[in-house]
Design a protein around this motif. Structure first.
Motif, PDB file in Angstrom:
ATOM      1  N   MET A 160     -11.295 -26.203 -34.824  1.00 59.69           N
ATOM      2  CA  MET A 160     -11.716 -24.953 -34.194  1.00 59.69           C
ATOM      3  C   MET A 160     -13.222 -24.935 -33.950  1.00 59.69           C
ATOM      4  SD  MET A 160      -9.607 -22.829 -33.039  1.00 59.69           S
ATOM      5  CE  MET A 160     -10.835 -21.559 -32.754  1.00 59.69           C
ATOM      6  N   GLU A 161     -13.982 -25.604 -34.816  1.00 56.66           N
ATOM      7  CA  GLU A 161     -15.428 -25.678 -34.598  1.00 56.66           C
ATOM      8  C   GLU A 161     -15.729 -26.441 -33.309  1.00 56.66           C
ATOM      9  OE1 GLU A 161     -17.356 -27.370 -37.972  1.00 56.66           O
ATOM     10  OE2 GLU A 161     -16.953 -25.641 -39.276  1.00 56.66           O
ATOM     11  N   ILE A 162     -15.005 -27.549 -33.081  1.00 51.43           N
ATOM     12  CA  ILE A 162     -15.193 -28.346 -31.866  1.00 51.43           C
ATOM     13  C   ILE A 162     -14.755 -27.540 -30.638  1.00 51.43           C
ATOM     14  CG2 ILE A 162     -14.452 -30.436 -30.629  1.00 51.43           C
ATOM     15  CD1 ILE A 162     -14.112 -31.789 -33.356  1.00 51.43           C
ATOM     16  N   ILE A 163     -13.582 -26.893 -30.748  1.00 51.78           N
ATOM     17  CA  ILE A 163     -13.045 -26.106 -29.631  1.00 51.78           C
ATOM     18  C   ILE A 163     -13.962 -24.926 -29.305  1.00 51.78           C
ATOM     19  CG2 ILE A 163     -11.136 -24.590 -28.939  1.00 51.78           C
ATOM     20  CD1 ILE A 163      -9.284 -26.460 -30.625  1.00 51.78           C
ATOM     21  N   GLN A 164     -14.399 -24.219 -30.350  1.00 52.21           N
ATOM     22  CA  GLN A 164     -15.250 -23.037 -30.137  1.00 52.21           C
ATOM     23  C   GLN A 164     -16.586 -23.428 -29.525  1.00 52.21           C
ATOM     24  OE1 GLN A 164     -13.920 -19.931 -30.695  1.00 52.21           O
ATOM     25  NE2 GLN A 164     -15.689 -19.324 -29.461  1.00 52.21           N
ATOM     26  N   SER A 165     -17.127 -24.566 -29.944  1.00 54.73           N
ATOM     27  CA  SER A 165     -18.385 -25.045 -29.380  1.00 54.73           C
ATOM     28  C   SER A 165     -18.250 -25.282 -27.883  1.00 54.73           C
ATOM     29  CB  SER A 165     -18.810 -26.339 -30.080  1.00 54.73           C
ATOM     30  OG  SER A 165     -19.927 -26.908 -29.443  1.00 54.73           O
ATOM     31  N   ARG A 166     -17.099 -25.876 -27.494  1.00 49.80           N
ATOM     32  CA  ARG A 166     -16.848 -26.144 -26.070  1.00 49.80           C
ATOM     33  C   ARG A 166     -16.711 -24.817 -25.304  1.00 49.80           C
ATOM     34  NH1 ARG A 166     -14.405 -30.821 -23.604  1.00 49.80           N
ATOM     35  NH2 ARG A 166     -14.920 -31.884 -25.542  1.00 49.80           N
TER      36      ARG A 166
ATOM     37  N   VAL B  79     -19.341 -22.770 -22.155  1.00 54.29           N
ATOM     38  CA  VAL B  79     -18.898 -22.216 -20.875  1.00 54.29           C
ATOM     39  C   VAL B  79     -19.247 -20.743 -20.787  1.00 54.29           C
ATOM     40  CG1 VAL B  79     -16.877 -21.681 -19.459  1.00 54.29           C
ATOM     41  CG2 VAL B  79     -17.054 -23.913 -20.575  1.00 54.29           C
ATOM     42  N   GLU B  80     -19.022 -20.015 -21.889  1.00 52.14           N
ATOM     43  CA  GLU B  80     -19.225 -18.568 -21.877  1.00 52.14           C
ATOM     44  C   GLU B  80     -20.692 -18.188 -21.702  1.00 52.14           C
ATOM     45  OE1 GLU B  80     -17.313 -17.166 -25.385  1.00 52.14           O
ATOM     46  OE2 GLU B  80     -15.303 -17.696 -24.667  1.00 52.14           O
TER      47      GLU B  80
ATOM     48  N   ASN C 211     -20.247 -25.394 -16.512  1.00 51.30           N
ATOM     49  CA  ASN C 211     -19.385 -24.703 -15.552  1.00 51.30           C
ATOM     50  C   ASN C 211     -17.907 -24.834 -15.885  1.00 51.30           C
ATOM     51  OD1 ASN C 211     -21.565 -23.885 -13.966  1.00 51.30           O
ATOM     52  ND2 ASN C 211     -21.632 -25.878 -12.923  1.00 51.30           N
ATOM     53  N   SER C 212     -17.554 -25.870 -16.657  1.00 52.74           N
ATOM     54  CA  SER C 212     -16.148 -26.080 -17.017  1.00 52.74           C
ATOM     55  C   SER C 212     -16.059 -26.574 -18.451  1.00 52.74           C
ATOM     56  CB  SER C 212     -15.495 -27.105 -16.073  1.00 52.74           C
ATOM     57  OG  SER C 212     -15.956 -28.412 -16.376  1.00 52.74           O
TER      58      SER C 212
END
Length: 509
Positions: free
Chosen positions: A264-270, A274-275, A280-281
């Motif tokens: 989740m740390e890796i996913i949230q960082s990604r 973007v946010e 851009n993606s």
């Protein structure tokens, strides 16, 4: 009115109890008994199962005896060691027999024509059983490896582009870069006086680094904790499944939660990048594809969520490095104990690459290396068995396979069959792959048909690059300390690792 309402509630409650009782009886007694009778009428029999636990204790006892001692020499005749129950029961009941994993009936199938038909024709109405899914739910969850039906179709369609065409070729640079780093590490340790190396440790770190960079755009250093925890989870879940425990102990759940926290740390960082507008993606690697898919509104009752993304990440973190690391480890062991073949491959790499770093264009010309890799996969396939449960009634050759019957294909036994491969089936002979024409269904290290291993081309490209670079830089021999003891921990692993002695190759030779 109150009495009428109470009566209605009581009738509903009793109806639910009857339904639960019937479903339980059907699951544990009626359905298995029906399947057993159908198969017996077709002449397919097997060892007598015990109530609820089936033949699990018989299998555990046979495997415990066969693996209790190490092998005295490097002998590739390992079917009796790793699948002793297959040897014992096939001698009594023939090529087709039925045995029981708890309440789940499993039919062993070794006939290549029927295997080809099952894997190619019935991929959408056969898949992983409930017991298999439960056994791995804390390990890799409902990722592609464990998905069935429409879910499998959608998941495969989404991740496939990450392993095809130009995208696949683009990974070669990462593979070369990571391998150079490993070779430098080996050379540094040799310069400091070390001569013996446990090569499986290096291959595990290397393939983990490669899958981290290519599919999740992170380094092995960042992901090593995930790999360590997944390895522990693999051992815990494998141990639990041997005793028909649905993995769910406090330790297993704790490991799962920690893996998912790191993911989740890796996913949230990604997502954060973007946010806040930094990117851009979500990216065009595997994780980016999954996150992009989650943003879409999909029909057909299928949509990605964070849990499924984490399950896919765990699946590819594990499958993307574990099987390739084992392929490399066993291939190095085989080449180290067969110096003449090591020299042949080294000469081929020198001729094809002409001193250059291996590129994608070189790989198709490394025919000898390809033969060695195939022979390694034949003798030591990552998975010993290939399971498929029938979700509908199936007509397979002359057999009627009823819904609910699992078909188990003993890959290791088929790969070592003297009937299919000749009297030297247990010997290392890459020449057998010089001819591309052989019986379909007898060589299935990555399965076959629509549900074959999606990362097959990735793994073979990776193995060729790493082995070509390693063999150009070092010669290697088996260390006297090596103990040949293959064991199964979901995959076929060397119990004590593979120790080899390295010597640097003179660049002028």
């Amino acid at each position: 009115m109150a009495a009428v309402a109470l009566t209605i509630l009581l009738v509903i409650f009793l109806g639910l109890l009857v339904r639960i009782a019937y479903d339980t009886l059907s699951c544990y007694w009626l359905t298995p008994r029906r399947i057993k009778k159908i198969m017996e009428k077709q002449g397919v029999r097997g060892p007598k199962p015990r109530f609820l636990i089936g033949n699990i204790l018989d299998m555990a006892s046979l495997v415990s005896k066969s693996t209790s001692q190490d092998m005295h020499t490097i002998d590739h005749d390992i079917v009796g060691r790793l699948l002793p129950h297959y040897l014992a029961w096939s001698k009594i009941y023939g090529k087709r027999f039925i045995y029981w994993n708890g309440i789940e009936p499993r039919m062993c199938l070794t006939e290549t024509e029927l295997i080809k038909e099952l894997l190619s024709k019935y991929s959408t109405i056969s898949g992983k059983s409930w017991l298999q899914q439960q056994g791995s739910k804390h390990f890799i969850g409902r990722g592609l490896l464990m998905a069935n039906g429409d879910d499998w179709y959608h998941q495969r369609h989404i991740v496939a582009p990450a392993f095809m065409g130009d995208k696949l070729k683009s990974y070669a640079g990462y593979m070369v870069e990571c391998t150079k780093k490993m070779l430098h590490s080996l050379q540094t340790e040799m310069d400091s006086g070390q001569g013996e190396f446990e090569i499986s440790e290096y291959m595990t770190r290397l393939t983990a680094d490669i899958i981290s960079r290519t599919e999740f755009d992170s380094s092995y250093e960042k992901g090593k904790q995930i790999f360590r925890l997944l390895t522990l989870l693999q051992k815990q879940c494998a141990q639990a499944s041997k005793h028909l425990c649905v993995p769910g102990s406090r330790e297993i759940k704790s490991l799962k939660m920690e893996v998912e926290r790191l993911l989740m740390e890796i996913i949230q960082s990604r997502k954060d990048c973007v946010e806040i507008g930094r990117n851009n993606s979500y990216g065009n690697d595997l994780l980016g594809m999954l996150l992009n898919e989650m943003q879409k509104k999909r029909g057909n009752g299928f949509s990605f969520n964070l849990q499924l993304i984490m399950d896919e990440c765990k699946t590819f973190f594990f499958a993307g490095h574990e099987t390739t690391a084992l392929l490399l480890t066993w291939t190095v062991m085989l080449l180290a104990s067969n110096p003449s073949w090591q020299e042949k491959v080294r000469a081929e790499v020198k001729q094809v690459c002409n001193g250059e770093t291996p590129s994608v264009d070189h790989l198709s010309k490394l025919a000898m290396l390809n033969m060695v890799i195939n022979e390694s996969l034949r003798l030591y396939p990552p998975a010993t068995v290939l399971p498929r449960m029938a979700f509908e009634d199936i007509k397979l050759g002359d057999l009627h396979i009823p819904k609910g019957l699992s078909v188990w294909i003993p890959v290791l036994a088929i790969h070592h069959s003297k009937e299919l491969w000749g009297k030297d089936a247990n010997e290392f002979d890459p020449e057998r792959f010089a001819s591309k024409s052989f019986t379909p269904g007898r060589f299935i290290p990555f399965a076959a048909g629509p549900r074959n291993c999606i990362g097959q081309s990735f793994a073979i490209m990776e193995a060729k690059i790493i082995l070509a670079m390693l063999i150009s830089r070092f010669s290697f021999t088996i260390s006297p300390s090596y103990r040949h003891a293959p064991v199964i921990v979901l995959t076929i692993k060397p119990k004590y690792g593979v120790q080899v002695c390295l010597k640097p190759i003179d660049p002028g030779n």
